[in-house]
Design a protein around this motif. Structure first.
Motif, PDB file in Angstrom:
ATOM      1  N   LYS A  18      29.775  -2.206  31.059  1.00 41.86           N
ATOM      2  CA  LYS A  18      29.386  -3.559  31.480  1.00 41.86           C
ATOM      3  C   LYS A  18      30.231  -4.011  32.670  1.00 41.86           C
ATOM      4  O   LYS A  18      29.710  -4.628  33.620  1.00 41.86           O
ATOM      5  CB  LYS A  18      29.573  -4.528  30.310  1.00 41.86           C
ATOM      6  CG  LYS A  18      29.162  -5.969  30.612  1.00 41.86           C
ATOM      7  CD  LYS A  18      27.676  -6.072  30.880  1.00 41.86           C
ATOM      8  CE  LYS A  18      27.203  -7.521  30.830  1.00 41.86           C
ATOM      9  NZ  LYS A  18      27.859  -8.403  31.798  1.00 41.86           N
ATOM     10  N   THR A  19      31.515  -3.691  32.665  1.00 44.52           N
ATOM     11  CA  THR A  19      32.386  -4.074  33.770  1.00 44.52           C
ATOM     12  C   THR A  19      31.955  -3.400  35.065  1.00 44.52           C
ATOM     13  O   THR A  19      31.868  -4.044  36.116  1.00 44.52           O
ATOM     14  CB  THR A  19      33.851  -3.699  33.453  1.00 44.52           C
ATOM     15  OG1 THR A  19      34.253  -4.371  32.259  1.00 44.52           O
ATOM     16  CG2 THR A  19      34.764  -4.081  34.600  1.00 44.52           C
ATOM     17  N   VAL A  20      31.686  -2.111  34.997  1.00 39.89           N
ATOM     18  CA  VAL A  20      31.260  -1.374  36.194  1.00 39.89           C
ATOM     19  C   VAL A  20      29.918  -1.891  36.687  1.00 39.89           C
ATOM     20  O   VAL A  20      29.689  -2.006  37.900  1.00 39.89           O
ATOM     21  CB  VAL A  20      31.206   0.135  35.906  1.00 39.89           C
ATOM     22  CG1 VAL A  20      30.631   0.891  37.093  1.00 39.89           C
ATOM     23  CG2 VAL A  20      32.602   0.662  35.578  1.00 39.89           C
ATOM     24  N   GLU A  21      29.018  -2.229  35.758  1.00 38.73           N
ATOM     25  CA  GLU A  21      27.734  -2.800  36.159  1.00 38.73           C
ATOM     26  C   GLU A  21      27.930  -4.124  36.888  1.00 38.73           C
ATOM     27  O   GLU A  21      27.339  -4.367  37.946  1.00 38.73           O
ATOM     28  CB  GLU A  21      26.851  -3.019  34.931  1.00 38.73           C
ATOM     29  CG  GLU A  21      26.242  -1.752  34.373  1.00 38.73           C
ATOM     30  CD  GLU A  21      25.407  -2.012  33.131  1.00 38.73           C
ATOM     31  OE1 GLU A  21      25.580  -3.093  32.519  1.00 38.73           O
ATOM     32  OE2 GLU A  21      24.595  -1.139  32.773  1.00 38.73           O
ATOM     33  N   ASP A  22      28.787  -5.004  36.323  1.00 42.73           N
ATOM     34  CA  ASP A  22      29.032  -6.306  36.940  1.00 42.73           C
ATOM     35  C   ASP A  22      29.625  -6.155  38.339  1.00 42.73           C
ATOM     36  O   ASP A  22      29.200  -6.840  39.287  1.00 42.73           O
ATOM     37  CB  ASP A  22      29.971  -7.138  36.067  1.00 42.73           C
ATOM     38  CG  ASP A  22      29.313  -7.609  34.777  1.00 42.73           C
ATOM     39  OD1 ASP A  22      28.068  -7.544  34.696  1.00 42.73           O
ATOM     40  OD2 ASP A  22      30.033  -8.033  33.862  1.00 42.73           O
ATOM     41  N   VAL A  23      30.606  -5.280  38.474  1.00 45.01           N
ATOM     42  CA  VAL A  23      31.231  -5.072  39.788  1.00 45.01           C
ATOM     43  C   VAL A  23      30.216  -4.513  40.776  1.00 45.01           C
ATOM     44  O   VAL A  23      30.150  -4.942  41.931  1.00 45.01           O
ATOM     45  CB  VAL A  23      32.445  -4.126  39.656  1.00 45.01           C
ATOM     46  CG1 VAL A  23      32.969  -3.727  41.035  1.00 45.01           C
ATOM     47  CG2 VAL A  23      33.549  -4.782  38.845  1.00 45.01           C
ATOM     48  N   SER A  24      29.400  -3.561  40.324  1.00 45.56           N
ATOM     49  CA  SER A  24      28.382  -2.980  41.199  1.00 45.56           C
ATOM     50  C   SER A  24      27.420  -4.039  41.707  1.00 45.56           C
ATOM     51  O   SER A  24      27.088  -4.088  42.897  1.00 45.56           O
ATOM     52  CB  SER A  24      27.606  -1.880  40.455  1.00 45.56           C
ATOM     53  OG  SER A  24      28.439  -0.803  40.098  1.00 45.56           O
ATOM     54  N   ARG A  25      26.962  -4.923  40.801  1.00 46.11           N
ATOM     55  CA  ARG A  25      25.998  -5.955  41.202  1.00 46.11           C
ATOM     56  C   ARG A  25      26.635  -6.971  42.155  1.00 46.11           C
ATOM     57  O   ARG A  25      25.970  -7.465  43.068  1.00 46.11           O
ATOM     58  CB  ARG A  25      25.448  -6.677  39.964  1.00 46.11           C
ATOM     59  CG  ARG A  25      24.812  -5.778  38.920  1.00 46.11           C
ATOM     60  CD  ARG A  25      23.644  -4.953  39.452  1.00 46.11           C
ATOM     61  NE  ARG A  25      23.175  -4.014  38.430  1.00 46.11           N
ATOM     62  CZ  ARG A  25      23.321  -2.699  38.508  1.00 46.11           C
ATOM     63  NH1 ARG A  25      23.917  -2.150  39.568  1.00 46.11           N
ATOM     64  NH2 ARG A  25      22.872  -1.913  37.553  1.00 46.11           N
TER      65      ARG A  25
ATOM     66  N   GLY B 271      24.964  -3.597  44.540  1.00 45.05           N
ATOM     67  CA  GLY B 271      24.500  -2.302  44.073  1.00 45.05           C
ATOM     68  C   GLY B 271      23.372  -2.420  43.069  1.00 45.05           C
ATOM     69  O   GLY B 271      23.461  -3.207  42.124  1.00 45.05           O
ATOM     70  N   THR B 272      22.323  -1.633  43.255  1.00 43.84           N
ATOM     71  CA  THR B 272      21.180  -1.673  42.345  1.00 43.84           C
ATOM     72  C   THR B 272      21.078  -0.404  41.495  1.00 43.84           C
ATOM     73  O   THR B 272      20.139  -0.250  40.720  1.00 43.84           O
ATOM     74  CB  THR B 272      19.871  -1.826  43.144  1.00 43.84           C
ATOM     75  OG1 THR B 272      19.739  -0.729  44.060  1.00 43.84           O
ATOM     76  CG2 THR B 272      19.872  -3.129  43.936  1.00 43.84           C
ATOM     77  N   TRP B 273      22.029   0.496  41.628  1.00 43.72           N
ATOM     78  CA  TRP B 273      21.968   1.771  40.926  1.00 43.72           C
ATOM     79  C   TRP B 273      22.220   1.599  39.426  1.00 43.72           C
ATOM     80  O   TRP B 273      22.913   0.674  39.000  1.00 43.72           O
ATOM     81  CB  TRP B 273      23.019   2.725  41.498  1.00 43.72           C
ATOM     82  CG  TRP B 273      24.370   2.075  41.632  1.00 43.72           C
ATOM     83  CD1 TRP B 273      25.310   1.889  40.661  1.00 43.72           C
ATOM     84  CD2 TRP B 273      24.922   1.499  42.814  1.00 43.72           C
ATOM     85  NE1 TRP B 273      26.409   1.252  41.155  1.00 43.72           N
ATOM     86  CE2 TRP B 273      26.205   0.993  42.494  1.00 43.72           C
ATOM     87  CE3 TRP B 273      24.462   1.368  44.136  1.00 43.72           C
ATOM     88  CZ2 TRP B 273      27.025   0.370  43.433  1.00 43.72           C
ATOM     89  CZ3 TRP B 273      25.279   0.750  45.072  1.00 43.72           C
ATOM     90  CH2 TRP B 273      26.544   0.263  44.705  1.00 43.72           C
ATOM     91  N   PRO B 274      21.673   2.504  38.604  1.00 37.80           N
ATOM     92  CA  PRO B 274      21.966   2.452  37.166  1.00 37.80           C
ATOM     93  C   PRO B 274      23.397   2.903  36.881  1.00 37.80           C
ATOM     94  O   PRO B 274      23.955   3.741  37.601  1.00 37.80           O
ATOM     95  CB  PRO B 274      20.952   3.434  36.567  1.00 37.80           C
ATOM     96  CG  PRO B 274      20.616   4.369  37.684  1.00 37.80           C
ATOM     97  CD  PRO B 274      20.709   3.558  38.950  1.00 37.80           C
ATOM     98  N   VAL B 275      23.980   2.332  35.839  1.00 41.29           N
ATOM     99  CA  VAL B 275      25.324   2.699  35.395  1.00 41.29           C
ATOM    100  C   VAL B 275      25.209   3.196  33.960  1.00 41.29           C
ATOM    101  O   VAL B 275      24.713   2.482  33.082  1.00 41.29           O
ATOM    102  CB  VAL B 275      26.294   1.506  35.465  1.00 41.29           C
ATOM    103  CG1 VAL B 275      27.675   1.913  34.933  1.00 41.29           C
ATOM    104  CG2 VAL B 275      26.405   0.993  36.903  1.00 41.29           C
ATOM    105  N   THR B 276      25.642   4.408  33.707  1.00 38.93           N
ATOM    106  CA  THR B 276      25.580   4.977  32.367  1.00 38.93           C
ATOM    107  C   THR B 276      26.955   5.509  31.993  1.00 38.93           C
ATOM    108  O   THR B 276      27.812   5.722  32.843  1.00 38.93           O
ATOM    109  CB  THR B 276      24.555   6.127  32.284  1.00 38.93           C
ATOM    110  OG1 THR B 276      24.947   7.175  33.178  1.00 38.93           O
ATOM    111  CG2 THR B 276      23.167   5.653  32.654  1.00 38.93           C
ATOM    112  N   ARG B 277      27.148   5.696  30.693  1.00 39.89           N
ATOM    113  CA  ARG B 277      28.390   6.307  30.215  1.00 39.89           C
ATOM    114  C   ARG B 277      28.094   7.735  29.795  1.00 39.89           C
ATOM    115  O   ARG B 277      27.103   8.000  29.115  1.00 39.89           O
ATOM    116  CB  ARG B 277      28.956   5.519  29.043  1.00 39.89           C
ATOM    117  CG  ARG B 277      30.242   6.120  28.467  1.00 39.89           C
ATOM    118  CD  ARG B 277      30.864   5.178  27.448  1.00 39.89           C
ATOM    119  NE  ARG B 277      32.056   5.770  26.843  1.00 39.89           N
ATOM    120  CZ  ARG B 277      32.096   6.315  25.634  1.00 39.89           C
ATOM    121  NH1 ARG B 277      30.997   6.334  24.890  1.00 39.89           N
ATOM    122  NH2 ARG B 277      33.207   6.823  25.165  1.00 39.89           N
TER     123      ARG B 277
END
Length: 260
Positions: free
Chosen positions: A229-236, A240-246
């Motif tokens: 969730k943190t990486v997604e928030d920073v990306s947005r 950034g529109t790319w998907p973030v997965t673990r």
């Protein structure tokens, strides 16, 4: 300076669908987001001290060619040392961006480069190539292609140019399966007598569209799920529109299998 891409070895074509990975720690990922540019470090700052330098086998082959041409011993000695000095000179004026050409993530590379503090960029050569936007700072001609791994002692192939030497590495590094971008700083006069590093940039910078470059961000399998969730928030926040997965590399197998 506009970026001109050239395949390092025309006999080894590279398809746009080749999958590439870049493992990096979170501070470097943030720097990529903020700068919107790939930063290519100097070859002389990289871990392998033989980057861009001929191995013993190629040196022996070079000396044999000179001997066959009846060059006297003192001339052969001076010639091979001239090549060595020029190779080392170019190490400080050559910049490299390293990627890994695997179809899927690699456990060993997570350990080396990402592990408990990293993410990985998954992309393809086509996306990486199309992502370059704007002009670079100190480089124009950027060469690309897979790295060839050979024995430094028994490989007698003589690299035609200093550029070719950067697409050959010792076989001890073959686990990397490296694909690289490489460029020489040609913005200054070529004077092999000048060994000063004053004014030379530590990085060459290639501006790029990150939404074209990044097809997916994968979080280290050793990081907790909350990091996603943190990486997604920073990306947005950086557009950034790319998907973030673990990564599920270490997900345990099911205790019960419901298959028939």
């Amino acid at each position: 300076m506009d970026i001109d891409l050239t395949l390092a070895s025309p006999s080894v074509p590279v398809g746009d669908d080749v999958t590439l990975w870049r493992y990096l720690d979170f501070p470097k990922f943030l720097d990529l987001l903020a700068s919107k540019a790939l930063k290519m470090p100097r070859a002389s700052s990289m871990e392998d001290p033989f980057e861009g330098v001929m191995g013993d086998g190629a040196m022996s082959a070079t000396l044999e060619v000179q001997s066959a041409n009846r060059a006297p011993s003192y001339w052969r000695h001076a010639f091979i040392n001239k090549l060595q000095r020029e190779s080392l000179w170019w190490r400080d004026r050559t910049y490299v961006s390293c990627w890994n050409a695997f179809p899927s993530e690699n456990a060993g590379l997570w350990r080396i480069y990402g592990d408990e503090k990293g993410v990985a960029i998954r992309t393809t050569w086509g996306s990486l190539r199309r992502s370059f936007a704007g002009t670079a700072d100190c480089v124009t001609d950027v060469f690309y292609g897979p790295v060839s791994y050979r024995s430094a002692e028994t490989d007698f192939e003589i690299p035609p140019t200093y550029t070719d030497q950067y697409f050959v590495k010792r076989q001890e590094f073959s686990h990397e399966k490296e694909f690289r971008l490489m460029a020489h700083d040609e913005s200054r006069e070529h004077d092999y007598r000048d060994t000063s590093l004053e004014g030379l940039p530590a990085f060459a910078t290639l501006p790029c569209d990150l939404n074209v470059l990044i097809e997916e961000i994968v979080i280290s399998p050793r990081l907790g799920g909350w990091v996603q969730k943190t990486v997604e928030d920073v990306s947005r926040r950086y557009g950034g529109t790319w998907p973030v997965t673990r990564s599920n590399l270490y997900r345990p197998p099911p205790r019960e299998i419901h298959r028939f």
